[in-house]
Design an enzyme around this catalytic site. Structure first.
Site, PDB file in Angstrom:
ATOM      1  N   LYS A 145       9.712   2.481  41.990  1.00  0.00           N
ATOM      2  CA  LYS A 145       8.358   2.330  42.530  1.00  0.00           C
ATOM      3  C   LYS A 145       7.879   3.645  43.132  1.00  0.00           C
ATOM      4  O   LYS A 145       8.454   4.129  44.103  1.00  0.00           O
ATOM      5  CB  LYS A 145       8.357   1.270  43.641  1.00  0.00           C
ATOM      6  CG  LYS A 145       6.954   0.988  44.161  1.00  0.00           C
ATOM      7  CD  LYS A 145       6.966   0.159  45.432  1.00  0.00           C
ATOM      8  CE  LYS A 145       7.073   0.990  46.673  1.00  0.00           C
ATOM      9  NZ  LYS A 145       5.926   1.889  46.888  1.00  0.00           N
ATOM     10  N   GLY A 161      11.899   8.618  51.867  1.00  0.00           N
ATOM     11  CA  GLY A 161      10.675   8.411  52.633  1.00  0.00           C
ATOM     12  C   GLY A 161      10.921   8.705  54.099  1.00  0.00           C
ATOM     13  O   GLY A 161      11.835   9.460  54.449  1.00  0.00           O
ATOM     14  N   SER A 162      10.123   8.108  54.944  1.00  0.00           N
ATOM     15  CA  SER A 162      10.214   8.423  56.367  1.00  0.00           C
ATOM     16  C   SER A 162      11.392   7.698  57.016  1.00  0.00           C
ATOM     17  O   SER A 162      11.881   6.682  56.522  1.00  0.00           O
ATOM     18  CB  SER A 162       8.911   8.026  57.058  1.00  0.00           C
ATOM     19  OG  SER A 162       8.758   6.622  56.967  1.00  0.00           O
ATOM     20  N   THR A 168      10.565   4.006  57.928  1.00  0.00           N
ATOM     21  CA  THR A 168      10.691   3.064  56.812  1.00  0.00           C
ATOM     22  C   THR A 168      12.156   2.916  56.410  1.00  0.00           C
ATOM     23  O   THR A 168      12.603   1.818  56.053  1.00  0.00           O
ATOM     24  CB  THR A 168       9.848   3.524  55.601  1.00  0.00           C
ATOM     25  OG1 THR A 168       8.537   3.820  56.050  1.00  0.00           O
ATOM     26  CG2 THR A 168       9.776   2.450  54.543  1.00  0.00           C
ATOM     27  N   GLY A 169      12.904   4.009  56.471  1.00  0.00           N
ATOM     28  CA  GLY A 169      14.334   3.957  56.129  1.00  0.00           C
ATOM     29  C   GLY A 169      15.078   2.915  56.949  1.00  0.00           C
ATOM     30  O   GLY A 169      15.941   2.195  56.442  1.00  0.00           O
ATOM     31  N   GLU A 171      17.198   8.981  51.965  1.00  0.00           N
ATOM     32  CA  GLU A 171      16.815  10.390  52.185  1.00  0.00           C
ATOM     33  C   GLU A 171      15.551  10.364  53.029  1.00  0.00           C
ATOM     34  O   GLU A 171      14.489   9.986  52.542  1.00  0.00           O
ATOM     35  CB  GLU A 171      16.550  11.091  50.840  1.00  0.00           C
ATOM     36  CG  GLU A 171      17.783  11.283  49.988  1.00  0.00           C
ATOM     37  CD  GLU A 171      18.699  12.408  50.495  1.00  0.00           C
ATOM     38  OE1 GLU A 171      18.400  13.028  51.542  1.00  0.00           O
ATOM     39  OE2 GLU A 171      19.722  12.653  49.844  1.00  0.00           O
ATOM     40  N   CYS A 228      10.128  17.676  52.947  1.00  0.00           N
ATOM     41  CA  CYS A 228      11.093  17.127  53.917  1.00  0.00           C
ATOM     42  C   CYS A 228      11.895  18.246  54.552  1.00  0.00           C
ATOM     43  O   CYS A 228      12.184  18.205  55.747  1.00  0.00           O
ATOM     44  CB  CYS A 228      11.996  16.094  53.256  1.00  0.00           C
ATOM     45  SG  CYS A 228      12.865  16.702  51.806  1.00  0.00           S
ATOM     46  N   GLU A 246       7.977  15.158  63.582  1.00  0.00           N
ATOM     47  CA  GLU A 246       7.827  15.764  62.255  1.00  0.00           C
ATOM     48  C   GLU A 246       6.346  15.752  61.898  1.00  0.00           C
ATOM     49  O   GLU A 246       5.765  14.683  61.694  1.00  0.00           O
ATOM     50  CB  GLU A 246       8.613  14.949  61.214  1.00  0.00           C
ATOM     51  CG  GLU A 246       8.444  15.495  59.815  1.00  0.00           C
ATOM     52  CD  GLU A 246       9.053  14.611  58.715  1.00  0.00           C
ATOM     53  OE1 GLU A 246       8.978  13.380  58.817  1.00  0.00           O
ATOM     54  OE2 GLU A 246       9.591  15.192  57.749  1.00  0.00           O
TER      55      GLU A 246
HETATM   56  P1  NAD Z   1       7.037   6.293  53.707  1.00  0.00           P
HETATM   57  O1  NAD Z   1       8.332   5.928  54.330  1.00  0.00           O
HETATM   58  O2  NAD Z   1       5.785   5.844  54.342  1.00  0.00           O
HETATM   59  O3  NAD Z   1       6.969   5.750  52.205  1.00  0.00           O
HETATM   60  C1  NAD Z   1       7.940   6.064  51.249  1.00  0.00           C
HETATM   61  C2  NAD Z   1       7.961   4.984  50.182  1.00  0.00           C
HETATM   62  O4  NAD Z   1       8.395   3.749  50.784  1.00  0.00           O
HETATM   63  C3  NAD Z   1       6.619   4.689  49.543  1.00  0.00           C
HETATM   64  O5  NAD Z   1       6.820   4.419  48.168  1.00  0.00           O
HETATM   65  C4  NAD Z   1       6.156   3.430  50.266  1.00  0.00           C
HETATM   66  O6  NAD Z   1       5.275   2.650  49.510  1.00  0.00           O
HETATM   67  C5  NAD Z   1       7.479   2.713  50.475  1.00  0.00           C
HETATM   68  N1  NAD Z   1       7.506   1.771  51.609  1.00  0.00           N
HETATM   69  C6  NAD Z   1       6.700   1.730  52.684  1.00  0.00           C
HETATM   70  N2  NAD Z   1       7.089   0.742  53.521  1.00  0.00           N
HETATM   71  C7  NAD Z   1       8.167   0.162  52.955  1.00  0.00           C
HETATM   72  C8  NAD Z   1       9.036  -0.904  53.352  1.00  0.00           C
HETATM   73  N3  NAD Z   1       8.876  -1.562  54.504  1.00  0.00           N
HETATM   74  N4  NAD Z   1      10.058  -1.225  52.538  1.00  0.00           N
HETATM   75  C9  NAD Z   1      10.269  -0.553  51.388  1.00  0.00           C
HETATM   76  N5  NAD Z   1       9.472   0.467  50.961  1.00  0.00           N
HETATM   77  C10 NAD Z   1       8.443   0.824  51.740  1.00  0.00           C
HETATM   78  O7  NAD Z   1       7.088   7.878  53.550  1.00  0.00           O
HETATM   79  P2  NAD Z   1       5.951   8.835  52.989  1.00  0.00           P
HETATM   80  O8  NAD Z   1       4.918   8.994  54.052  1.00  0.00           O
HETATM   81  O9  NAD Z   1       5.557   8.378  51.639  1.00  0.00           O
HETATM   82  O10 NAD Z   1       6.782  10.205  52.830  1.00  0.00           O
HETATM   83  C11 NAD Z   1       6.915  11.142  53.838  1.00  0.00           C
HETATM   84  C12 NAD Z   1       8.283  11.067  54.481  1.00  0.00           C
HETATM   85  O11 NAD Z   1       9.298  11.192  53.477  1.00  0.00           O
HETATM   86  C13 NAD Z   1       8.543  12.215  55.439  1.00  0.00           C
HETATM   87  O12 NAD Z   1       9.160  11.722  56.597  1.00  0.00           O
HETATM   88  C14 NAD Z   1       9.497  13.124  54.662  1.00  0.00           C
HETATM   89  O13 NAD Z   1      10.298  13.971  55.473  1.00  0.00           O
HETATM   90  C15 NAD Z   1      10.287  12.140  53.899  1.00  0.00           C
HETATM   91  N6  NAD Z   1      10.936  12.744  52.733  1.00  0.00           N
HETATM   92  C16 NAD Z   1      12.283  12.892  52.727  1.00  0.00           C
HETATM   93  C17 NAD Z   1      12.916  13.521  51.657  1.00  0.00           C
HETATM   94  C18 NAD Z   1      14.407  13.718  51.622  1.00  0.00           C
HETATM   95  O14 NAD Z   1      14.937  14.013  50.555  1.00  0.00           O
HETATM   96  N7  NAD Z   1      15.108  13.557  52.727  1.00  0.00           N
HETATM   97  C19 NAD Z   1      12.150  13.973  50.590  1.00  0.00           C
HETATM   98  C20 NAD Z   1      10.773  13.817  50.635  1.00  0.00           C
HETATM   99  C21 NAD Z   1      10.168  13.186  51.704  1.00  0.00           C
END
Ligand code: NAD
Length: 486
Positions: free
Chosen positions: A173, A224-225, A228-229, A246, A280, A376
């Site tokens: 997704k 992602g963030s 959310t993680g 990640e 990130c 961040e």
């Molecule tokens: P986000 O956590 O808002 O969303 C990431 C993904 O998760 C999206 O596809 C979103 O639709 C989905 N999502 C949202 N809520 C969810 C839930 N409750 N359950 C499952 N999936 C859900 O993050 P973002 O704003 O899209 O990305 C930015 C963040 O990602 C920053 O914190 C950045 O540092 C991090 N990031 C980390 C890495 C890494 O490799 N460590 C790489 C890129 C980005």
């Protein structure tokens, strides 16, 4: 949710186009305007994707790895061949200027091929006259991949390539902010794999939680963030799904007084502002030794003023907009907080007045506990922090809940390496930044992650160990006495 005419982008389920009744608007962040519609998957669509992936797993797991690699290599070739088309779409939905957009598409294809250079080992933990113990790494089943919007293609490939090569099937997704390039890639490469091996679905905020709760998944690979993680981990705990997370970072770069400022300034600048600072592993706190602080600050400010920021579709712009409105508002909020607290902001050049643009901004030596330092930013706001004592700056750099990456800059590589060993992060660069390779694990420490991606270690996260004890005597002979299982 917009119930509008059919979109030209389709999801991929069971090897075929899967239209949806509903769609979601996709905005160009350079204008803020809707330019396309993306499919909005329902829970039934998710069920169908998981069912297709489950059926496909029964045979894909037994396909020789050489054939699985060949499928990925042919998919990579198709992505390369469509790089121009994909890059143009990428610019529209993600905002990044064209050269960087094309670089990510080609980088994704390269990464897909490079991953196939890895091999899944069979470890032999004992070999005696009486028995041999082999540890195989077998696929897990159906993998759920969830990716963000900052590097939509590369981060999707980081899941597609290892998951599929290891013998799993995948339901991926993309972010609702950047679904189109990923959907288009799946349309282009879906025929490289048997039906059901690669499924790509798209949807709004409800879809991610539906996926992490779905009982059909054996594993969730999430980027992602951190916030959310944590939700993903909680949801996965209910049925002990394997997870790789990640997550976010607040990376420190430490600049020693012996650097040549003119040489490193441009690299420091790019390390912080690449992709409009939506990386990130971008430098998010820049610790500069007091002896050269003013010189580095002034040089970075000159660069910020001279760097063209604008619509990624227009030639000559180096950085684009913030990718979406929510993130734009978050960054504006951080700037408001900085102003309200009397911090000194050093702004870059003018930016377009429409779309989600923020001038490249330096914050001149704010207190360590200010929001702009602690949080961040994930946008073009870089705090510059003065330091004088090595032990103190290492403690300050480590004083964060995050631990993704960091950098040390010095003419003395030995001294820089010593400092590198003291940073509590998964990666440290010396006199460079933003580097990663298909053969090197990216593994966040502390709240930046759980598990790792890339390299053999990242590949093996898509497998589980299976130990097989093979006797060398005929059946019925006494088993090995030592090491009898408890
Ligand atoms: P986000 O956590 O808002 O969303 C990431 C993904 O998760 C999206 O596809 C979103 O639709 C989905 N999502 C949202 N809520 C969810 C839930 N409750 N359950 C499952 N999936 C859900 O993050 P973002 O704003 O899209 O990305 C930015 C963040 O990602 C920053 O914190 C950045 O540092 C991090 N990031 C980390 C890495 C890494 O490799 N460590 C790489 C890129 C980005």
């Amino acid at each position: 949710m917009a119930n509008v005419a059919a979109t030209s982008f389709t999801m991929t389920i069971d090897g075929a186009a899967a239209p949806t009744a509903a769609s979601l608007p996709v905005r160009n962040p350079a204008t803020g305007e809707v330019f396309a519609e993306a499919p909005d998957a329902t829970a039934d669509d998710l069920d169908r994707a998981v069912a297709a992936a489950t059926r496909a797993f029964a045979t894909w797991k037994n396909v020789p790895i050489a054939e699985r690699k060949a499928a990925l290599i042919s998919a990579a070739g198709i992505i390369e061949a469509h790089a121009d088309e994909l890059a143009a779409l990428f610019v529209k939905e993600q905002g990044r200027p064209y050269p960087g957009a094309k670089g990510e598409v080609l980088g994704g294809a390269m990464w897909m091929k490079a991953t196939t250079m890895l091999d899944i080992p069979i470890d032999v933990t004992e070999e005696t006259d009486t028995r041999r113990i082999e540890v195989h790494h077998v696929p897990l089943g159906v993998v759920c991949g969830i990716v963000p919007w900052n590097f939509p293609v590369l981060l999707a490939v980081w899941k597609i390539a290892p998951a599929i090569m290891a013998g799993n099937t995948l339901v991926l997704k993309p972010s609702p902010f950047t679904p189109l390039t990923t959907l288009r890639i799946a349309e282009l490469i879906r025929d490289c794999f048997p039906a059901g091996v690669l499924n790509v679905i798209a949807g709004g905020d409800a879809l991610g939680p539906l996926m992490t709760a779905h009982k059909g998944f054996a594993k969730i690979s999430f980027t992602g963030s951190t916030a959310t993680g944590r939700r993903v981990m909680e949801s996965a705990a209910k049925d002990l799904k394997r997870i790789t997370l990640e997550l976010g970072g607040n990376d420190a770069a430490i600049v020693l007084p012996d650097v040549d400022v003119d040489t490193v300034a441009e690299q420091l600048f790019e390390g912080a502002f690449h992709n409009t600072a939506q990386v990130c592993v971008a430098t998010k706190r820049l610790f500069i030794h007091a002896d050269i602080y003013d010189q580095v600050r002034d040089r970075l400010h000159e660069l910020a003023k001279a760097t063209p920021v604008g619509d990624g579709a227009e030639q000559g712009n180096r950085y684009g907009p913030i990718q979406n409105e929510a993130q734009y508002r978050r960054v504006l909020g951080l700037l408001d907080d900085a102003r309200a607290n009397g911090l000194t902001l050093l702004e870059g050049g003018d930016v377009p007045q429409r779309g989600y643009f923020v001038p490249l901004t330096l914050v001149d030596n704010p207190p360590d506990d200010s929001r702009v330092v602690v949080e961040e930013a994930f946008g073009p706001v870089l705090p510059l922090l003065k330091w004088t004592d090595v032990d103190d700056v290492v403690a300050r750099a480590n004083d964060t809940e995050y631990g993704l990456a960091g950098a040390v800059w010095s003419a003395n590589i030995e001294k820089a390496t010593e400092i590198a060993h003291r940073l509590d992060t998964g990666t440290v660069w010396i006199n460079q930044n933003l580097q990663s390779t298909p053969f090197t694990p990216l593994a966040g420490a502390k709240q930046s992650g759980f598990g790792q991606e890339n390299g053999l270690a990242g590949l093996l996260e898509f497998t589980r160990p299976k130990s097989i004890f093979i006797p060398k005597q005929p059946a019925g002979t006494a088993p090995e006495a030592a090491g009898a299982a408890s």
